[in-house]
Motif scaffolding. Structure first.
Motif, PDB file in Angstrom:
ATOM      1  N   GLN A   5       0.818  -1.213   0.000  1.00 54.31           N
ATOM      2  CA  GLN A   5       0.000   0.000   0.000  1.00 54.31           C
ATOM      3  C   GLN A   5       0.853   1.265   0.000  1.00 54.31           C
ATOM      4  O   GLN A   5       0.554   2.220  -0.719  1.00 54.31           O
ATOM      5  CB  GLN A   5      -0.974   0.009   1.174  1.00 54.31           C
ATOM      6  N   ALA A   6       1.923   1.287   0.769  1.00 56.53           N
ATOM      7  CA  ALA A   6       2.789   2.479   0.797  1.00 56.53           C
ATOM      8  C   ALA A   6       3.395   2.736  -0.577  1.00 56.53           C
ATOM      9  O   ALA A   6       3.490   3.885  -1.023  1.00 56.53           O
ATOM     10  CB  ALA A   6       3.893   2.307   1.834  1.00 56.53           C
ATOM     11  N   PHE A   7       3.774   1.674  -1.267  1.00 59.91           N
ATOM     12  CA  PHE A   7       4.308   1.813  -2.627  1.00 59.91           C
ATOM     13  C   PHE A   7       3.232   2.372  -3.554  1.00 59.91           C
ATOM     14  O   PHE A   7       3.482   3.302  -4.324  1.00 59.91           O
ATOM     15  CB  PHE A   7       4.791   0.458  -3.140  1.00 59.91           C
ATOM     16  N   LEU A   8       2.044   1.815  -3.498  1.00 60.83           N
ATOM     17  CA  LEU A   8       0.958   2.270  -4.372  1.00 60.83           C
ATOM     18  C   LEU A   8       0.596   3.723  -4.089  1.00 60.83           C
ATOM     19  O   LEU A   8       0.383   4.504  -5.013  1.00 60.83           O
ATOM     20  CB  LEU A   8      -0.264   1.363  -4.211  1.00 60.83           C
ATOM     21  N   ASP A   9       0.528   4.080  -2.826  1.00 57.48           N
ATOM     22  CA  ASP A   9       0.192   5.464  -2.462  1.00 57.48           C
ATOM     23  C   ASP A   9       1.281   6.431  -2.920  1.00 57.48           C
ATOM     24  O   ASP A   9       0.985   7.485  -3.471  1.00 57.48           O
ATOM     25  CB  ASP A   9      -0.005   5.589  -0.955  1.00 57.48           C
ATOM     26  N   GLY A  10       2.544   6.081  -2.683  1.00 56.26           N
ATOM     27  CA  GLY A  10       3.651   6.944  -3.062  1.00 56.26           C
ATOM     28  C   GLY A  10       3.798   7.071  -4.565  1.00 56.26           C
ATOM     29  O   GLY A  10       4.192   8.114  -5.078  1.00 56.26           O
ATOM     30  N   ASN A  11       3.481   6.012  -5.288  1.00 59.77           N
ATOM     31  CA  ASN A  11       3.603   6.005  -6.740  1.00 59.77           C
ATOM     32  C   ASN A  11       2.697   7.051  -7.391  1.00 59.77           C
ATOM     33  O   ASN A  11       3.027   7.587  -8.439  1.00 59.77           O
ATOM     34  CB  ASN A  11       3.284   4.607  -7.266  1.00 59.77           C
ATOM     35  N   GLN A  12       1.599   7.360  -6.761  1.00 60.23           N
ATOM     36  CA  GLN A  12       0.657   8.343  -7.303  1.00 60.23           C
ATOM     37  C   GLN A  12       1.230   9.753  -7.286  1.00 60.23           C
ATOM     38  O   GLN A  12       0.804  10.610  -8.040  1.00 60.23           O
ATOM     39  CB  GLN A  12      -0.662   8.309  -6.518  1.00 60.23           C
ATOM     40  N   ARG A  13       2.223   9.991  -6.443  1.00 59.97           N
ATOM     41  CA  ARG A  13       2.805  11.334  -6.318  1.00 59.97           C
ATOM     42  C   ARG A  13       4.061  11.513  -7.164  1.00 59.97           C
ATOM     43  O   ARG A  13       4.639  12.597  -7.185  1.00 59.97           O
ATOM     44  CB  ARG A  13       3.122  11.611  -4.856  1.00 59.97           C
ATOM     45  N   LEU A  14       4.496  10.469  -7.842  1.00 63.10           N
ATOM     46  CA  LEU A  14       5.704  10.562  -8.656  1.00 63.10           C
ATOM     47  C   LEU A  14       5.442  11.320  -9.955  1.00 63.10           C
ATOM     48  O   LEU A  14       4.393  11.174 -10.567  1.00 63.10           O
ATOM     49  CB  LEU A  14       6.222   9.160  -9.011  1.00 63.10           C
ATOM     50  N   ALA A  15       6.407  12.117 -10.349  1.00 57.19           N
ATOM     51  CA  ALA A  15       6.336  12.801 -11.637  1.00 57.19           C
ATOM     52  C   ALA A  15       6.936  11.859 -12.687  1.00 57.19           C
ATOM     53  O   ALA A  15       8.116  11.524 -12.616  1.00 57.19           O
ATOM     54  CB  ALA A  15       7.111  14.109 -11.595  1.00 57.19           C
ATOM     55  N   MET A  16       6.135  11.417 -13.605  1.00 55.94           N
ATOM     56  CA  MET A  16       6.598  10.482 -14.629  1.00 55.94           C
ATOM     57  C   MET A  16       7.397  11.233 -15.690  1.00 55.94           C
ATOM     58  O   MET A  16       7.082  12.364 -16.045  1.00 55.94           O
ATOM     59  CB  MET A  16       5.414   9.772 -15.288  1.00 55.94           C
ATOM     60  N   LYS A  17       8.470  10.596 -16.157  1.00 53.47           N
ATOM     61  CA  LYS A  17       9.311  11.195 -17.180  1.00 53.47           C
ATOM     62  C   LYS A  17       9.483  10.202 -18.316  1.00 53.47           C
ATOM     63  O   LYS A  17       9.591   9.003 -18.090  1.00 53.47           O
ATOM     64  CB  LYS A  17      10.676  11.564 -16.608  1.00 53.47           C
ATOM     65  N   ILE A  18       9.536  10.724 -19.516  1.00 60.05           N
ATOM     66  CA  ILE A  18       9.736   9.901 -20.697  1.00 60.05           C
ATOM     67  C   ILE A  18      11.218   9.565 -20.812  1.00 60.05           C
ATOM     68  O   ILE A  18      12.077  10.408 -20.551  1.00 60.05           O
ATOM     69  CB  ILE A  18       9.237  10.639 -21.956  1.00 60.05           C
ATOM     70  N   GLU A  19      11.496   8.343 -21.194  1.00 60.23           N
ATOM     71  CA  GLU A  19      12.876   7.910 -21.382  1.00 60.23           C
ATOM     72  C   GLU A  19      13.516   8.714 -22.513  1.00 60.23           C
ATOM     73  O   GLU A  19      12.875   9.015 -23.509  1.00 60.23           O
ATOM     74  CB  GLU A  19      12.850   6.430 -21.777  1.00 60.23           C
ATOM     75  N   PRO A  20      14.803   9.066 -22.369  1.00 62.46           N
ATOM     76  CA  PRO A  20      15.468   9.823 -23.432  1.00 62.46           C
ATOM     77  C   PRO A  20      15.548   9.010 -24.727  1.00 62.46           C
ATOM     78  O   PRO A  20      15.486   7.774 -24.695  1.00 62.46           O
ATOM     79  CB  PRO A  20      16.870  10.087 -22.886  1.00 62.46           C
ATOM     80  N   PRO A  21      15.711   9.686 -25.861  1.00 60.78           N
ATOM     81  CA  PRO A  21      15.832   8.971 -27.134  1.00 60.78           C
ATOM     82  C   PRO A  21      16.996   7.983 -27.091  1.00 60.78           C
ATOM     83  O   PRO A  21      18.042   8.259 -26.499  1.00 60.78           O
ATOM     84  CB  PRO A  21      16.111  10.083 -28.149  1.00 60.78           C
ATOM     85  N   HIS A  22      16.799   6.844 -27.689  1.00 62.61           N
ATOM     86  CA  HIS A  22      17.817   5.790 -27.827  1.00 62.61           C
ATOM     87  C   HIS A  22      18.232   5.166 -26.497  1.00 62.61           C
ATOM     88  O   HIS A  22      19.261   4.492 -26.443  1.00 62.61           O
ATOM     89  CB  HIS A  22      19.063   6.310 -28.552  1.00 62.61           C
ATOM     90  N   ALA A  23      17.479   5.394 -25.445  1.00 61.87           N
ATOM     91  CA  ALA A  23      17.865   4.881 -24.130  1.00 61.87           C
ATOM     92  C   ALA A  23      18.026   3.364 -24.142  1.00 61.87           C
ATOM     93  O   ALA A  23      18.993   2.839 -23.586  1.00 61.87           O
ATOM     94  CB  ALA A  23      16.851   5.298 -23.076  1.00 61.87           C
ATOM     95  N   GLN A  24      17.098   2.652 -24.767  1.00 67.93           N
ATOM     96  CA  GLN A  24      17.191   1.189 -24.771  1.00 67.93           C
ATOM     97  C   GLN A  24      18.437   0.710 -25.501  1.00 67.93           C
ATOM     98  O   GLN A  24      19.065  -0.265 -25.090  1.00 67.93           O
ATOM     99  CB  GLN A  24      15.931   0.579 -25.385  1.00 67.93           C
ATOM    100  N   GLN A  25      18.812   1.385 -26.562  1.00 69.87           N
ATOM    101  CA  GLN A  25      20.032   1.008 -27.283  1.00 69.87           C
ATOM    102  C   GLN A  25      21.266   1.252 -26.410  1.00 69.87           C
ATOM    103  O   GLN A  25      22.196   0.455 -26.397  1.00 69.87           O
ATOM    104  CB  GLN A  25      20.141   1.788 -28.588  1.00 69.87           C
ATOM    105  N   LEU A  26      21.252   2.360 -25.688  1.00 68.14           N
ATOM    106  CA  LEU A  26      22.382   2.669 -24.808  1.00 68.14           C
ATOM    107  C   LEU A  26      22.466   1.662 -23.666  1.00 68.14           C
ATOM    108  O   LEU A  26      23.552   1.204 -23.307  1.00 68.14           O
ATOM    109  CB  LEU A  26      22.260   4.089 -24.251  1.00 68.14           C
ATOM    110  N   TYR A  27      21.317   1.313 -23.103  1.00 63.44           N
ATOM    111  CA  TYR A  27      21.296   0.317 -22.034  1.00 63.44           C
ATOM    112  C   TYR A  27      21.845  -1.021 -22.526  1.00 63.44           C
ATOM    113  O   TYR A  27      22.547  -1.709 -21.786  1.00 63.44           O
ATOM    114  CB  TYR A  27      19.884   0.097 -21.505  1.00 63.44           C
ATOM    115  N   SER A  28      21.526  -1.383 -23.752  1.00 62.26           N
ATOM    116  CA  SER A  28      21.991  -2.677 -24.261  1.00 62.26           C
ATOM    117  C   SER A  28      23.513  -2.693 -24.395  1.00 62.26           C
ATOM    118  O   SER A  28      24.153  -3.716 -24.146  1.00 62.26           O
ATOM    119  CB  SER A  28      21.316  -3.029 -25.586  1.00 62.26           C
ATOM    120  N   VAL A  29      24.104  -1.572 -24.760  1.00 62.58           N
ATOM    121  CA  VAL A  29      25.564  -1.497 -24.840  1.00 62.58           C
ATOM    122  C   VAL A  29      26.162  -1.596 -23.436  1.00 62.58           C
ATOM    123  O   VAL A  29      27.099  -2.368 -23.187  1.00 62.58           O
ATOM    124  CB  VAL A  29      26.020  -0.175 -25.515  1.00 62.58           C
TER     125      VAL A  29
END
Length: 63
Positions: A5-29
């Motif tokens: 419940q604490a996780f669910l409640d706290g998650n509602q207050r998070l500011a969501m951000k979009i992943e930067p371009p090409h992030a998945q490709q960079l992570y794979s490297v």
């Protein structure tokens, strides 16, 4: 459910951000670098990071 419940409640207050371009490709490297460092006793970290840097520069240059 009460354990989460604490996780669910706290998650509602998070500011969501979009992943930067090409992030998945960079992570794979970088995943390959981290894997090698964690599994190979004689991993050459400087060489691994240098190789990764070149690959990442190429990915970003193709933008």
């Amino acid at each position: 459910m009460e354990n989460y419940q604490a996780f669910l409640d706290g998650n509602q207050r998070l500011a969501m951000k979009i992943e930067p371009p090409h992030a998945q490709q960079l992570y794979s490297v970088l995943d390959g670098v981290v894997s090698a460092v964690l599994t190979k006793e004689d991993a050459d970290i400087d060489q691994l990071l240098g190789d990764a840097s070149g690959k990442i520069d190429g990915i970003l240059a193709r933008g």
